[in-house]
Design a protein around this motif. Sequence first.
Motif, PDB file in Angstrom:
ATOM      1  N   ARG A   1      59.856  70.501 140.765  1.00  0.00           N
ATOM      2  CA  ARG A   1      58.422  70.767 140.650  1.00  0.00           C
ATOM      3  C   ARG A   1      58.005  70.732 139.185  1.00  0.00           C
ATOM      4  O   ARG A   1      58.782  71.102 138.296  1.00  0.00           O
TER       5      ARG A   1
ATOM      6  N   PHE B   1      52.623  68.166 144.683  1.00  0.00           N
ATOM      7  CA  PHE B   1      53.371  68.004 143.446  1.00  0.00           C
ATOM      8  C   PHE B   1      54.574  67.067 143.586  1.00  0.00           C
ATOM      9  O   PHE B   1      54.789  66.210 142.725  1.00  0.00           O
ATOM     10  N   PRO B   2      55.390  67.169 144.654  1.00  0.00           N
ATOM     11  CA  PRO B   2      56.516  66.239 144.778  1.00  0.00           C
ATOM     12  C   PRO B   2      56.096  64.777 144.866  1.00  0.00           C
ATOM     13  O   PRO B   2      56.753  63.910 144.290  1.00  0.00           O
TER      14      PRO B   2
ATOM     15  N   THR C   1      60.071  70.037 134.063  1.00  0.00           N
ATOM     16  CA  THR C   1      60.169  70.377 135.478  1.00  0.00           C
ATOM     17  C   THR C   1      61.256  71.433 135.699  1.00  0.00           C
ATOM     18  O   THR C   1      62.109  71.661 134.834  1.00  0.00           O
TER      19      THR C   1
ATOM     20  N   ASN D   1      63.487  74.056 142.428  1.00  0.00           N
ATOM     21  CA  ASN D   1      63.266  75.183 143.327  1.00  0.00           C
ATOM     22  C   ASN D   1      64.141  74.990 144.563  1.00  0.00           C
ATOM     23  O   ASN D   1      63.978  74.018 145.301  1.00  0.00           O
TER      24      ASN D   1
END
Length: 432
Positions: A126, A153-154, A114, A117
Amino acid sequence: MTQAKKEGIQVIIINCVSSYDLAKTLLSLKCLEDRIEGIDILNEDYVNVQTNNYPLNKLIQHLKLIEEDIGATLNNHIQKIECDYILFLNNNTFFASNIVQRMLFLDDNYHLLTYKNQIKSEIIERPLLIRTSFLKNNKFFTKYQIPFKEALFPSWLSKIDKKVIKSVDKEFVKHSSMGKSQSTSQKNEFINKYQNKPKSYESMPSISVMISNYNMEKYVEVAVNSCFLQTQLPKNIFVIDDGSTDNSYENLTNWTEYPEFKLFKTENGGKAKALNKVLDYIDTDFVLELDADDWLDPNAFEVIKGRLKDLSQSVALLYGNLRLWKQVSSKEMRYGGVRKGKPIFNKKELVSYFFPLGPRIYRTSSLKSINGFPIIEFKNGRMYEDVSVINKLINNYQLSYKDFTVYNVRQHNLSITKKNHSDWSDFLKYLD
């Protein structure tokens, strides 16, 4: 000497519609050319960007979105991928020039890599590189299971065991600058809560959830899933289908594999009657009423329990503030601000309250003491059931307002109770 295997990568680029940004992303992949087996471009608003003159253009194919659902499209496509890894680049992401190949390998202890961001004050983790075999067995949520597409995604990462995740230790993943609206900022603030560390489970006070569903096929799984994506889980999630004619009940049966989830079905009789049918099964100290088209913050029960710990026994209902969202289209949700609650001490203040009052967290014993939700003569109890039950509770108990915001209200065209009705004055005539 045997040469080390170059583990293959399938690249999936999501929602990169700018020709300039796409060229930048593809150019940053040149250093991985010997490992890349294919590049898929998936745009929510299908844009077939011409890529003939782009780097790695012979490896590119455009994916068609299935029913406007990125999660379902990815789940379907990933089952067909045979290489070792899948590399995700989305929202104008590219690699900085200092990328090194060794960063894009995983040893046997990890299944995914991961990166972090940073968007203004929020730092959101992410997925970057994932073992294909792992991803085939750990599917993404679909659009009917998450509140908005940015949570894809989270929310998925929040369910993955942190022991199999390795984070990039250098900032070699970059983003092109993008405009940030208030809605985007609020969404980022919300999804950042998926990253909160799970708290040790506190059994007291205990709390469950009750949901009455009627034809909310597009929304009810978001409500249910929000109860599972928590830093502290409720004891049970009771869902009763009130005679739906869409596919919502069939979809809800997919959640019965979870022991906390209890599903019931009844003939259509309105929310009050439906919730009364499940009330006998609730044995926790408190129960939160969640509308089938709303959802909770990921730390909702952690916050709520903090407010319940020292609540006076004379209080039958705890409530707070509501965060509003406007369902602009099937693809887009727009932030509508926070509606602050206020204390209520009597019937006069109750009927002048700007409804809905929420979140509604009932003391179970108090709710049972008044035999649940009243079925009044007005429309056979099918409307304003929240006002009816609170009006009855306020005759014998206190209400408690606390300044907290963990409940999200979806404003949409199918909503009935969230609109102003000419029936309100008629309803008041039947209120004791």
